[in-house]
Motif scaffolding. Structure first.
Motif, PDB file in Angstrom:
ATOM      1  N   GLY A 179      54.552  39.208  31.427  1.00 52.82           N
ATOM      2  CA  GLY A 179      53.070  39.389  31.087  1.00 52.82           C
ATOM      3  C   GLY A 179      52.803  40.166  31.718  1.00 52.82           C
ATOM      4  O   GLY A 179      51.857  41.137  31.297  1.00 52.82           O
ATOM      5  N   ILE A 180      53.195  39.982  33.360  1.00 53.39           N
ATOM      6  CA  ILE A 180      52.427  40.776  34.482  1.00 53.39           C
ATOM      7  C   ILE A 180      52.997  42.117  34.113  1.00 53.39           C
ATOM      8  O   ILE A 180      51.780  43.483  35.065  1.00 53.39           O
ATOM      9  N   ILE A 181      54.354  42.077  33.979  1.00 56.90           N
ATOM     10  CA  ILE A 181      54.784  43.546  33.718  1.00 56.90           C
ATOM     11  C   ILE A 181      54.356  44.265  32.215  1.00 56.90           C
ATOM     12  O   ILE A 181      53.570  45.132  32.724  1.00 56.90           O
ATOM     13  N   ASP A 182      53.978  43.334  31.144  1.00 55.37           N
ATOM     14  CA  ASP A 182      53.191  44.419  30.113  1.00 55.37           C
ATOM     15  C   ASP A 182      51.887  44.665  30.575  1.00 55.37           C
ATOM     16  O   ASP A 182      51.266  45.673  30.066  1.00 55.37           O
ATOM     17  N   THR A 183      51.019  43.154  31.192  1.00 58.17           N
ATOM     18  CA  THR A 183      49.921  44.502  32.162  1.00 58.17           C
ATOM     19  C   THR A 183      49.719  45.652  32.460  1.00 58.17           C
ATOM     20  O   THR A 183      49.205  46.842  32.682  1.00 58.17           O
ATOM     21  N   ARG A 240      47.619  58.705  45.814  1.00 53.93           N
ATOM     22  CA  ARG A 240      47.567  57.841  47.275  1.00 53.93           C
ATOM     23  C   ARG A 240      48.936  57.013  47.194  1.00 53.93           C
ATOM     24  O   ARG A 240      48.507  56.388  46.055  1.00 53.93           O
ATOM     25  N   PRO A 241      49.076  56.358  48.082  1.00 50.93           N
ATOM     26  CA  PRO A 241      50.162  55.339  47.699  1.00 50.93           C
ATOM     27  C   PRO A 241      49.116  54.330  48.364  1.00 50.93           C
ATOM     28  O   PRO A 241      48.300  54.360  49.176  1.00 50.93           O
ATOM     29  N   SER A 242      49.127  52.675  47.470  1.00 49.10           N
ATOM     30  CA  SER A 242      48.298  51.866  47.735  1.00 49.10           C
ATOM     31  C   SER A 242      49.552  50.543  47.888  1.00 49.10           C
ATOM     32  O   SER A 242      50.203  50.488  47.414  1.00 49.10           O
ATOM     33  N   LEU A 243      48.467  49.817  48.606  1.00 45.95           N
ATOM     34  CA  LEU A 243      49.091  47.935  48.385  1.00 45.95           C
ATOM     35  C   LEU A 243      49.231  47.144  47.760  1.00 45.95           C
ATOM     36  O   LEU A 243      47.768  46.669  47.400  1.00 45.95           O
ATOM     37  N   ILE A 244      48.921  46.101  46.425  1.00 44.54           N
ATOM     38  CA  ILE A 244      48.947  45.177  45.524  1.00 44.54           C
ATOM     39  C   ILE A 244      49.822  44.026  46.254  1.00 44.54           C
ATOM     40  O   ILE A 244      50.505  44.432  46.280  1.00 44.54           O
ATOM     41  N   GLU A 245      49.390  42.638  46.299  1.00 43.59           N
ATOM     42  CA  GLU A 245      50.162  41.942  47.159  1.00 43.59           C
ATOM     43  C   GLU A 245      49.381  41.023  45.502  1.00 43.59           C
ATOM     44  O   GLU A 245      47.654  40.555  45.141  1.00 43.59           O
ATOM     45  N   ILE A 246      50.345  39.909  45.267  1.00 40.37           N
ATOM     46  CA  ILE A 246      49.970  39.241  44.320  1.00 40.37           C
ATOM     47  C   ILE A 246      51.316  38.428  44.849  1.00 40.37           C
ATOM     48  O   ILE A 246      52.042  37.469  45.358  1.00 40.37           O
ATOM     49  N   HIS A 247      50.839  36.744  45.168  1.00 40.41           N
ATOM     50  CA  HIS A 247      50.787  35.279  46.294  1.00 40.41           C
ATOM     51  C   HIS A 247      51.572  34.980  44.978  1.00 40.41           C
ATOM     52  O   HIS A 247      50.556  33.764  44.031  1.00 40.41           O
ATOM     53  N   GLN A 248      52.186  33.657  44.764  1.00 40.31           N
ATOM     54  CA  GLN A 248      52.735  33.006  43.372  1.00 40.31           C
ATOM     55  C   GLN A 248      52.303  31.830  43.896  1.00 40.31           C
ATOM     56  O   GLN A 248      51.657  31.059  42.667  1.00 40.31           O
ATOM     57  N   PRO A 285      44.828  43.904  36.337  1.00 33.31           N
ATOM     58  CA  PRO A 285      44.300  45.826  35.744  1.00 33.31           C
ATOM     59  C   PRO A 285      43.036  46.821  36.410  1.00 33.31           C
ATOM     60  O   PRO A 285      43.566  47.696  36.548  1.00 33.31           O
ATOM     61  N   GLU A 286      41.812  45.970  36.887  1.00 35.19           N
ATOM     62  CA  GLU A 286      41.266  46.770  37.862  1.00 35.19           C
ATOM     63  C   GLU A 286      41.891  47.449  39.279  1.00 35.19           C
ATOM     64  O   GLU A 286      41.206  48.850  39.528  1.00 35.19           O
ATOM     65  N   ALA A 287      42.639  45.968  39.109  1.00 37.69           N
ATOM     66  CA  ALA A 287      43.215  46.566  40.312  1.00 37.69           C
ATOM     67  C   ALA A 287      44.480  47.573  40.795  1.00 37.69           C
ATOM     68  O   ALA A 287      44.044  49.004  41.666  1.00 37.69           O
TER      69      ALA A 287
END
Length: 535
Positions: A361-365, A519-527, A508-510
């Motif tokens: 679902g996250i991949i689909d998002t 340019r490059p950026s980083l988002i973290e999802i912690h399980q 989605p907003e992130a």
């Protein structure tokens, strides 16, 4: 023409063969190869490690469809690149690696020169499709032409050319030269007609597609529609048949897909190795015996390894699919292909765990939020889930290193290469906290290059997949909890905007914020700490 150095002529030859980017780290053993680079149209990208150069070349090649080129020093520069070359060999990715080697008079003598290997060429011959030492400077145009012919004509993979340091500076008059041409195999009409007869006679056919089919989507679509058959896409073919009612974007390791294949009276496999990382992920040995298998492959050796095939066809996917389809013009099929495909899709989805469906679902998002997204994956749990089932919007928009050679740390540099091949797309590098640390410094290369990459870190505090495997096997987990750095601080240190999600609902907003940066950026999802990351 005025005589110029081998290094200068090399740059001209690369340009003539369509090379616009090279990935490499210069050293004293390659500086002469850089002599003509600044004045050329070729862009040079500097990774932080030669393995990164190879993976960048890989990502560039998968997205652009052109060979990726790495330029590395002799000895450690080349051995650092070998892992990337092995991944390219397993996944049939065209990659040209040009390295230095010590001067001709030293080769084989073992004098202990800087960066010396006992037999660098011998080592590369065991891995590369073609490996050559340029002993005669005037041979350069012919050697480059042969290298690109190998890359473009048969089953792709890595090619290696080494140039001794005393040859690099030699001056030559290359005379007129030409770009290499592709000469792909084509099956004879009798063989293609035989395949058409077998398919026309089938009541419940199925098509299997591998990465070798990716350039032949139009031809295969026409063929699939004429025989009205479900089309199963393996990992490297995902995105083919996007939105089509005949698609089955699910792994042949799933029971539902295996059931579809077991019930088939003809299976047409195009451009797929049919290897276990696609067909037996769980190593259960339950892949069905196929009643009638037709294989199309560009590699005669690959066809020779398989004794199951009723008919083996040596041909490019495009030529074979078009040829078979031509013999089926006017054929009226059984008309249940779309229903069988839908049944397989639904059953495959139902077979997945809740955790896997959450990850998919996250991949689909990602794809819904960023229509131009290309997801480049590492060996991490969300990618494993997607390899079982995901439905990308187009070809070349989903690939990873969790099949074939399975190299950790692949995704960050490969994502940089992908971004340079498709500057108008947003590249999402989906990588785990463990794998990211294999090539963490390549976010610096992304920053230098202005690569439009979103590093989406899936943090589960270690190698959770291996930990689960150990527990299932009754082994006390050991070595699976490497500590992770503060990824937001690392991103900031390289000048990347970085954020940690409190809730997956904010993804989605992130992603939109990240994509707008160019340019490059980083988002973290912690399980554990990000709500909604687990089922």
């Amino acid at each position: 023409m005025t005589a110029r150095t081998v290094g200068e002529v090399l740059v001209d030859l690369l340009e003539a063969n369509g090379v616009d980017i090279v990935f490499g780290i210069p050293g004293v053993h390659t500086v002469e190869l850089y002599r003509g680079l600044a004045a050329s149209k070729i862009r040079h990208i500097t990774p932080r490690h030669e393995q990164g150069a190879g993976f960048m070349a890989d990502g560039y090649a998968r997205v652009s469809g052109k060979p990726g080129v790495a330029l590395v020093i002799t000895g450690p520069g080349l051995t650092n690149t070998i892992t990337a070359m092995a991944q390219a060999r397993q996944d049939s990715v065209p990659m040209l690696v040009i390295s230095g080697v010590n001067r001709r008079c030293s080769l084989g003598h073992g004098h202990g020169l800087l960066h010396e290997l006992p037999d660098q060429l011998g080592m590369m011959k065991s891995l590369a499709l073609y490996a050559h030492t340029l002993l005669n400077p005037t041979d350069l145009p012919a050697v480059i032409e042969r290298a690109f012919s190998v890359l473009l004509s048969g089953r792709p993979g890595p090619v290696h050319i080494e140039i001794p340091t005393d040859v690099m500076a030699a001056k030559i008059d290359p005379g007129p030269f030409r770009a290499a041409t592709a000469t792909r195999p084509r099956a004879d009409a009798e063989t293609l007609q035989r395949a058409a007869v077998l398919l026309a006679d089938a009541r419940h056919p199925v098509i299997l597609l591998g990465g070798g089919a990716i350039t032949a989507e139009d031809e295969i679509r026409l063929l699939a529609e004429r025989i009205d058959t479900p089309v199963v896409t393996t990992v490297n073919a995902r995105g083919m048949f996007a939105g089509h009612p005949l698609r089955v974007p699910a792994s042949p390791s799933l029971k539902a897909v295996r059931r579809l294949l077991a019930e088939a009276d003809r299976v047409l496999a195009i451009g797929t190795e049919m290897g276990p990382t696609d067909y037996d992920i769980n190593v259960d040995g339950d892949f069905p015996d196929l009643r009638s298998l037709i294989r199309i492959d560009i590699d005669a050796a690959q066809l020779a390894r398989d004794s199951r095939a009723t008919l083996s066809i040596l041909s490019s996917a495009k030529a074979a699919a078009a040829g078979i389809s031509g013999f089926l013009e006017g054929h009226r099929a059984a008309s249940d292909g779309a229903q069988r495909a839908e049944t397989a899709r639904k059953a495959s989805w139902a077979e997945l765990t809740d955790k896997m469906r959450t990850e998919i679902g996250i991949i689909d998002t990602i794809y819904r939020t960023l229509p131009t997204a290309i997801i480049v994956g590492d060996s991490t749990q969300a990618i494993y889930a997607g390899n079982y089932y995901c439905d990308p919007p187009r070809p070349r928009s989903w690939f990873n290193a969790a099949t074939g050679y399975g190299a950790l740390g692949y995704a960050p540099p490969a994502a940089v290469g992908a971004a340079l091949a498709a500057p108008d797309a947003t590249i999402v590098c989906l990588v785990g906290d463990g794998g990211f640390q294999f090539s963490l410094a390549e976010i610096g290369a992304a920053a230098d290059a202005g690569a439009r990459v979103v590093f989406l870190v899936w943090n589960n505090d270690g190698y959770q997949e291996i930990e689960a495997y150990m527990l299932e096997a009754g082994i006390v987990p050991e070595g699976v909890k490497p500590s992770a750095p503060d990824f937001l601080a690392i991103g900031a240190a390289y000048g990347l905007p970085a954020e940690r999600l409190a809730d997956v609902a904010g993804l989605p907003e992130a992603l939109e914020r990240a994509a707008a940066l160019n340019r490059p950026s980083l988002i973290e999802i912690h399980q554990e700490k990000t709500a909604g990351a687990t089922a």
